[in-house]
Design an enzyme around this catalytic site. Structure first.
Site, mmCIF file in Angstrom:
data_model
loop_
_atom_site.group_PDB
_atom_site.id
_atom_site.type_symbol
_atom_site.label_atom_id
_atom_site.label_comp_id
_atom_site.label_asym_id
_atom_site.label_seq_id
_atom_site.Cartn_x
_atom_site.Cartn_y
_atom_site.Cartn_z
ATOM 1 N N ARG A 94 0.875 -0.357 -0.007
ATOM 2 C CA ARG A 94 0.045 0.557 0.061
ATOM 3 C C ARG A 94 0.775 1.073 -0.244
ATOM 4 O O ARG A 94 0.621 1.951 -0.710
ATOM 5 C CB ARG A 94 -0.982 -0.094 1.051
ATOM 6 C CG ARG A 94 -2.135 1.130 1.415
ATOM 7 C CD ARG A 94 -2.855 1.075 0.622
ATOM 8 N NE ARG A 94 -4.010 2.014 0.982
ATOM 9 C CZ ARG A 94 -4.790 2.446 -0.416
ATOM 10 N NH1 ARG A 94 -4.516 1.923 -1.749
ATOM 11 N NH2 ARG A 94 -5.493 3.200 0.474
ATOM 12 N N CYS A 118 -3.662 -4.665 2.407
ATOM 13 C CA CYS A 118 -4.237 -5.202 2.936
ATOM 14 C C CYS A 118 -5.670 -5.059 2.398
ATOM 15 O O CYS A 118 -6.154 -4.080 1.885
ATOM 16 C CB CYS A 118 -4.232 -4.747 5.322
ATOM 17 S SG CYS A 118 -3.192 -5.600 5.202
ATOM 18 N N PRO A 124 -9.385 4.119 -1.974
ATOM 19 C CA PRO A 124 -9.438 4.745 -2.887
ATOM 20 C C PRO A 124 -8.084 5.475 -2.467
ATOM 21 O O PRO A 124 -7.918 6.255 -1.371
ATOM 22 C CB PRO A 124 -10.723 5.008 -3.408
ATOM 23 C CG PRO A 124 -11.275 6.032 -1.731
ATOM 24 C CD PRO A 124 -10.908 4.267 -1.428
ATOM 25 N N ASP A 126 -8.746 8.438 -4.175
ATOM 26 C CA ASP A 126 -8.940 10.188 -5.078
ATOM 27 C C ASP A 126 -8.405 11.614 -4.606
ATOM 28 O O ASP A 126 -8.572 12.051 -4.699
ATOM 29 C CB ASP A 126 -10.261 10.210 -5.094
ATOM 30 C CG ASP A 126 -11.133 9.719 -3.773
ATOM 31 O OD1 ASP A 126 -10.508 8.858 -3.234
ATOM 32 O OD2 ASP A 126 -11.884 10.274 -2.861
ATOM 33 N N GLN A 127 -8.414 11.662 -2.527
ATOM 34 C CA GLN A 127 -7.821 12.699 -2.330
ATOM 35 C C GLN A 127 -6.114 12.637 -2.337
ATOM 36 O O GLN A 127 -5.359 14.112 -2.920
ATOM 37 C CB GLN A 127 -7.687 12.574 -0.497
ATOM 38 C CG GLN A 127 -9.028 12.315 -0.847
ATOM 39 C CD GLN A 127 -10.014 13.270 -1.173
ATOM 40 O OE1 GLN A 127 -10.091 14.426 -0.423
ATOM 41 N NE2 GLN A 127 -10.917 13.278 -1.802
ATOM 42 N N ASP A 312 -6.478 0.494 13.055
ATOM 43 C CA ASP A 312 -5.263 -0.885 12.796
ATOM 44 C C ASP A 312 -5.488 -1.308 14.360
ATOM 45 O O ASP A 312 -5.062 -2.540 14.968
ATOM 46 C CB ASP A 312 -4.616 -0.325 13.147
ATOM 47 C CG ASP A 312 -3.815 0.117 11.701
ATOM 48 O OD1 ASP A 312 -4.546 0.017 11.152
ATOM 49 O OD2 ASP A 312 -2.838 0.234 11.675
HETATM 50 C C1 UD1 Z 1 -2.890 4.176 6.369
HETATM 51 C C2 UD1 Z 1 -2.377 3.466 7.284
HETATM 52 C C3 UD1 Z 1 -2.804 2.250 8.063
HETATM 53 C C4 UD1 Z 1 -4.720 2.190 8.854
HETATM 54 C C5 UD1 Z 1 -5.058 4.063 7.748
HETATM 55 C C6 UD1 Z 1 -5.932 4.503 9.680
HETATM 56 C C7 UD1 Z 1 -0.386 3.570 6.311
HETATM 57 C C8 UD1 Z 1 0.869 2.874 5.151
HETATM 58 N N1 UD1 Z 1 -1.249 2.908 6.521
HETATM 59 O O1 UD1 Z 1 -3.812 3.853 6.008
HETATM 60 O O2 UD1 Z 1 -2.416 0.989 8.980
HETATM 61 O O3 UD1 Z 1 -5.698 1.920 9.095
HETATM 62 O O4 UD1 Z 1 -3.917 4.395 8.246
HETATM 63 O O5 UD1 Z 1 -5.555 5.045 10.135
HETATM 64 O O6 UD1 Z 1 -0.072 4.588 6.997
HETATM 65 N N2 UD1 Z 1 -9.492 7.621 1.577
HETATM 66 C C9 UD1 Z 1 -10.196 7.870 0.439
HETATM 67 N N3 UD1 Z 1 -9.885 8.756 -0.121
HETATM 68 C C10 UD1 Z 1 -8.533 8.498 -0.029
HETATM 69 C C11 UD1 Z 1 -7.552 8.246 0.855
HETATM 70 C C12 UD1 Z 1 -8.684 7.419 1.627
HETATM 71 O O7 UD1 Z 1 -11.162 8.133 0.804
HETATM 72 O O8 UD1 Z 1 -7.713 9.377 -1.022
HETATM 73 C C13 UD1 Z 1 -10.202 6.910 3.066
HETATM 74 C C14 UD1 Z 1 -10.444 5.767 2.529
HETATM 75 O O9 UD1 Z 1 -11.174 4.494 2.210
HETATM 76 C C15 UD1 Z 1 -10.281 5.070 4.196
HETATM 77 C C16 UD1 Z 1 -10.088 6.381 4.914
HETATM 78 O O10 UD1 Z 1 -10.386 7.670 3.894
HETATM 79 O O11 UD1 Z 1 -11.815 4.635 4.404
HETATM 80 C C17 UD1 Z 1 -9.185 6.768 5.361
HETATM 81 O O12 UD1 Z 1 -7.872 5.986 4.577
HETATM 82 P P1 UD1 Z 1 -5.899 6.651 4.999
HETATM 83 O O13 UD1 Z 1 -6.104 7.055 6.546
HETATM 84 O O14 UD1 Z 1 -6.318 7.045 3.891
HETATM 85 O O15 UD1 Z 1 -5.360 5.289 5.086
HETATM 86 P P2 UD1 Z 1 -4.120 4.472 4.248
HETATM 87 O O16 UD1 Z 1 -3.076 5.401 4.766
HETATM 88 O O17 UD1 Z 1 -4.564 3.843 3.511
#
Ligand code: UD1
Length: 425
Positions: A94, A118, A124, A126-127, A312
């Site tokens: 990831r 995972c 997504p 998108d942000q 987590d």
């Molecule tokens: C990171 C952590 C992961 C943790 C998560 C939430 C890393 C490598 N991984 O994952 O261990 O579980 O933060 O604390 O640091 N979302 C969108 N659009 C985006 C990005 C995210 O809709 O562009 C949504 C995701 O689907 C989710 C939420 O935002 O529902 C939080 O995701 P995000 O904080 O981005 O998680 P990760 O960075 O993938």
């Protein structure tokens, strides 16, 4: 790989365990070192599979990367000679998405395989893309190849309001904005400890970032950054896992090399369940001591962005609450599909009902060992916690997921009295 952990459960954990460097900070800081344009030395890196994968990815890009025992890595990015980051290892993790911000900020160009990691929901990006576009990058998704291409002649500072609070998007856009022209203001950002750690690292490289750890981050872009030495913070999630394992086994464990304020949401819930949690300073390290004698009381929790209860640790916490007195209600607000561990916990005799994002855990007196399969990293941690507290033997397969995030797991657990062996080749 057909290795599994064989756990002889029902033993109290007692003793001292030392926490490793934070995985989620490490996987951002390694790509961030590209922005330095000079060699950097990173310390306190955990020796986990995700760090090894990133080291290999960086080497494949042409960087000179040396890792020594004890978690020290020297990265010289000056020899990077390609913007093509589409080889298979990239899509298997990831956090490879941080190469988007790091390479776009440094070279104005990158082609990146879409991230894997995972399977706990849609996840997504998108942000991330919205942020890069706001900085002036052209970003294209080549869905036929599962690749994202980004290019910018010049990145320019911008005001960006994130639609969702995302750790990944906050860090990724912060990376690119460090080298953009002018000021970037990021609003509705993630405040997790590793966001602050990455900002501190970038500031050591000469970046000008203010506000990390609050809702608004301001970044003054700089033409050039420089190399530095940086030591990564202790892992909040590993700390929480050992805190929960101590309580789940009715144990008494001192957890060293921790930052207690990062643990407040977990400390509060463990205390609510009846555990004793003491924070202290032994003159060398901060520590947290968790002890538990009785069956826990049920507690309810909702996962939230930091400083709320971290998603987590939802899975290990559920494993703990399986033997609580009463019914615990656990609401997963961050990822829509983070309940893969539930059917495995049921195999141990846990009584859990699921409805969308809500799990109701009706505590049973004891769990009984069984053969379990981890489906993701923290589900794996949950199954380990459950296996340690269950009677009899529990075999946990899928340990390649657990290896992604826990350094020396069986050694650390054995040292505090667990019976756990890695079996198979
Ligand atoms: C990171 C952590 C992961 C943790 C998560 C939430 C890393 C490598 N991984 O994952 O261990 O579980 O933060 O604390 O640091 N979302 C969108 N659009 C985006 C990005 C995210 O809709 O562009 C949504 C995701 O689907 C989710 C939420 O935002 O529902 C939080 O995701 P995000 O904080 O981005 O998680 P990760 O960075 O993938």
């Amino acid at each position: 790989m057909n290795q599994y952990y064989s756990i002889g459960g029902g033993r109290r954990l007692e003793g001292t365990v030392t926490i490793s460097g934070a995985k989620n900070a490490a996987v951002a800081i390694i790509p961030a070192a590209i922005l330095a344009g000079e060699p950097c030395v990173l310390e306190n890196l955990p020796e986990i599979a995700d760090v090894v994968s990133l080291k290999n990815i960086m080497s494949r890009l042409g960087a000179k990367v040396d890792m020594t025992a004890g978690g020290c890595m020297r990265i010289d990015p000056t020899t990077i000679d390609t913007f093509d980051v589409t080889f298979p290892e990239v899509s298997s993790m990831r956090a490879s998405y941080y190469l988007l911000g790091a390479m776009l900020g440094t070279y104005g160009e990158v082609e990146l395989a879409l991230p894997g990691g995972c399977v706990i929901g849609a996840r997504p990006i998108d942000q991330h893309i919205k942020g890069m576009r706001a900085l002036g990058a052209n970003v294209y998704m080549d869905e036929s190849r599962n690749v994202i291409r980004a290019q910018a002649t010049k990145l320019k500072g911008a005001e960006i309001f994130f639609d969702v609070v995302s750790v990944g998007a906050t860090i990724n856009v912060m990376l690119a904005a460090c080298r953009a022209e002018g000021q970037t203001v990021l609003q509705n950002v993630a405040k997790e400890p590793h966001v602050v750690d990455v900002a501190n690292f970038l500031n050591m490289m000469g970046a000008r970032i203010k506000g990390a750890g609050t809702d608004v981050i301001r970044i003054q872009g700089r033409k050039k950054l420089h190399g530095c030495a940086y030591s990564i913070i202790p892992d909040q999630i590993e700390t929480g896992t050992y805190m929960i394992a101590a309580a789940a086994t009715r144990g008494d464990v001192v957890i060293k090399n921790v930052i207690p304020p990062h643990m407040e949401a977990i400390t509060a819930k463990l205390m609510e369940s009846g555990a004793q949690v003491i924070e202290g300073d032994d003159g060398r390290d901060f520590f947290i001591r968790v002890s538990m004698r009785e069956r826990p009381r049920a507690v309810s929790l909702k996962t939230m962005v930091y400083p709320g209860f971290p998603t987590d640790l939802q899975q290990p916490m559920m494993a703990y609450l399986c033997t609580a007195q009463g019914t615990s209600v656990i609401t997963e607000n961050i990822f829509e599909n983070r309940f893969n561990h539930v059917k495995e916990l049921r195999k141990l005799g846990a009584s859990i009902s699921l409805s969308k994002r809500v799990a109701k855990v009706r505590g049973v007196e004891t769990l009984r060992g069984n053969i379990l399969h981890a489906t993701d990293l923290r589900a794996g941690a949950a199954l380990i916690v459950a296996g340690l507290s269950a009677g009899g033997t529990t075999d946990v397969y899928g340990i390649e997921y657990i290896d992604r995030g826990y350094e020396f797991l069986e050694q650390k657990l054995t040292a505090i009295g667990a019976e756990i062996h890695r079996v198979g080749d």
